[in-house]
Design a protein around this motif. Structure first.
Motif: not given
Length: 415
Positions: A12-18, A44-49, A79-86
């Motif tokens: 499940r792809h979860v995009f977090i903004i704010g 089960d979870i893929q985060y995008y922040i 511009r982008t990187f991975k952290y804790h697999n997010a």
């Protein structure tokens, strides 16, 4: 669970903004650090922040440990990187004062839409932290729905009550909150008090809500008592173990710094008062003009401490901790203090009583009230303080562990 275009089972792809960044001061920043950590190996979870690349509180990946797969633009800017697999993105935001937070949220939404569309992601979730973009929110939600994406909102606390905002801005915040409650697919409240407020205040919209608090842990600091990092910090600020009160949080009026300093100066305590906070020269000068705190050698502004293990060690060796946050729901710095410091003295608001219950002492804003409580705390036996500490740790274990909070969020993401 959704499937990707190759027909393979996907997360499940979860995009977090704010949140402006990850892992620095602020409730949302701490939340993102811990949530991604607890789900780091969860397939089960893929985060995008989506974070800020510029301006106050911008994302600085150099302050994080374990950053991977850094990508830069043609100018060499990360511009982008991975952290804790997010997957973490950094967006430039126009520096237009208070309105930049609104511009950031809208731009972050558009980034999410583009990514979801380009990668053909079904059943995604966009999770919005705070209620800043009400006037634009209905249209953004409709666009998300066209992509098969749901939009969840964390309404935070009563942002419209914050002292730093002028009357017109407070009015905007309240209106924005109303519109976001109206259009959100789900409101994730970090406080029972906030959830009840949302249901009552906006009953006409029949908002769909759930309650998930922030988290904390009760693990001891990894630093030994004689670790040079801790010893040098204590020596630098002239501190002794078990001989200082402390507070930790952003240096803003609604965190009650004026009351805490004023009352500590009135107390007869032989302890120091260590204030770990962000820079705000305007407020610092205002408090000096009002209180003349510089004349009291016990009052010590020591700057920020972003090393989590050092901060935990400082908390463990404090005689007591003050918590003066009056706006917001479940505050991370309170949970961390309950997990580390034996004696906690909290401003008496519903959020704090909900969290700490009988594991803390409470104070009001009336003149002399906190000063008397400090003198009372100074006279407590070690057994009394230990009892408070045990109650506080049990409270964290039973209701606020990050493992528990992570499972609660997984339930919401994957249902």
């Amino acid at each position: 669970m959704a499937e990707n275009r190759r027909g393979e089972a996907s997360a499940r792809h979860v995009f977090i903004i704010g949140a402006k960044c990850i892992g620095q001061y602020g409730g949302y920043e701490t939340f993102l650090d811990k949530l991604t950590e607890v789900h780091e190996r969860d397939t089960d979870i893929q985060y995008y922040i989506v974070t800020k690349a510029n301006g106050n509180g911008a994302m600085d990946e150099k302050k994080l440990q374990g950053v991977e797969k850094i990508k830069k633009d043609e100018k060499g800017v990360v511009r982008t990187f991975k952290y804790h697999n997010a997957n973490v993105a950094k967006l430039d935001v126009p520096q237009i004062g208070a309105a930049q937070a609104i511009a950031y949220d809208v731009k972050a939404f558009r980034w999410c839409f583009q990514y979801i569309s380009d990668h053909h992601i079904p059943d995604a979730i966009i999770y919005v932290l705070a209620c800043r973009i009400g006037p634009f929110f209905g249209g953004l939600v409709r666009r998300a729905h066209r992509l098969g994406t749901k939009v969840f909102v964390n309404p935070d606390g009563h942002e419209w009550k914050r002292a730093k905002w002028s009357g017109p801005i407070r009015k905007y915040w309240k209106s924005s909150e109303k519109l976001m409650v109206k259009h959100a697919d789900l409101l994730v409240c970090d406080s029972v008090n906030i959830e009840e407020y949302i249901k009552t205040e906006y009953a006409t919209y029949s908002p769909k809500t759930t309650y998930i608090a922030y988290g904390a842990d009760v693990k001891k600091s990894e630093l030994a008592d004689d670790d040079p990092k801790f010893v040098d910090w204590m020596n630098e600020h002239g501190l002794k173990k078990n001989n200082y009160y402390m507070c930790c949080g952003r240096f803003v009026p609604e965190n009650s710094f004026e009351i805490m300093i004023r009352e500590f100066m009135k107390s007869h305590s032989s302890c120091d008062f260590v204030i770990i906070t962000t820079k705000n020269d305007v407020l610092l000068e205002e408090l000096e003009n009002k209180l003349h705190w510089k004349a009291d050698s016990r009052i010590k502004f020591v700057g920020t401490v972003y090393d989590s293990q050092l901060l935990k060690k400082i908390r463990e060796n404090a005689y007591g901790n003050f918590h003066g946050h009056t706006v917001g729901g479940t505050n991370p710095s309170l949970l961390e203090a309950l997990g580390s410091t034996e004696l906690n003295l909290l401003i008496d608001v519903g959020f704090n009583r909900e969290v700490a219950q009988d594991a803390a002492l409470y104070w009001g804003c009336s003149d002399g009230e906190l000063a008397k409580l400090i003198d009372k705390a100074d006279g407590m036996s070690s057994e009394q303080r230990t009892e408070f500490g045990l109650k506080a740790k049990e409270r964290i274990k039973n209701a606020y562990s990050w493992a528990f909070i992570g499972e609660e969020y997984k339930r919401v993401w994957t249902r």
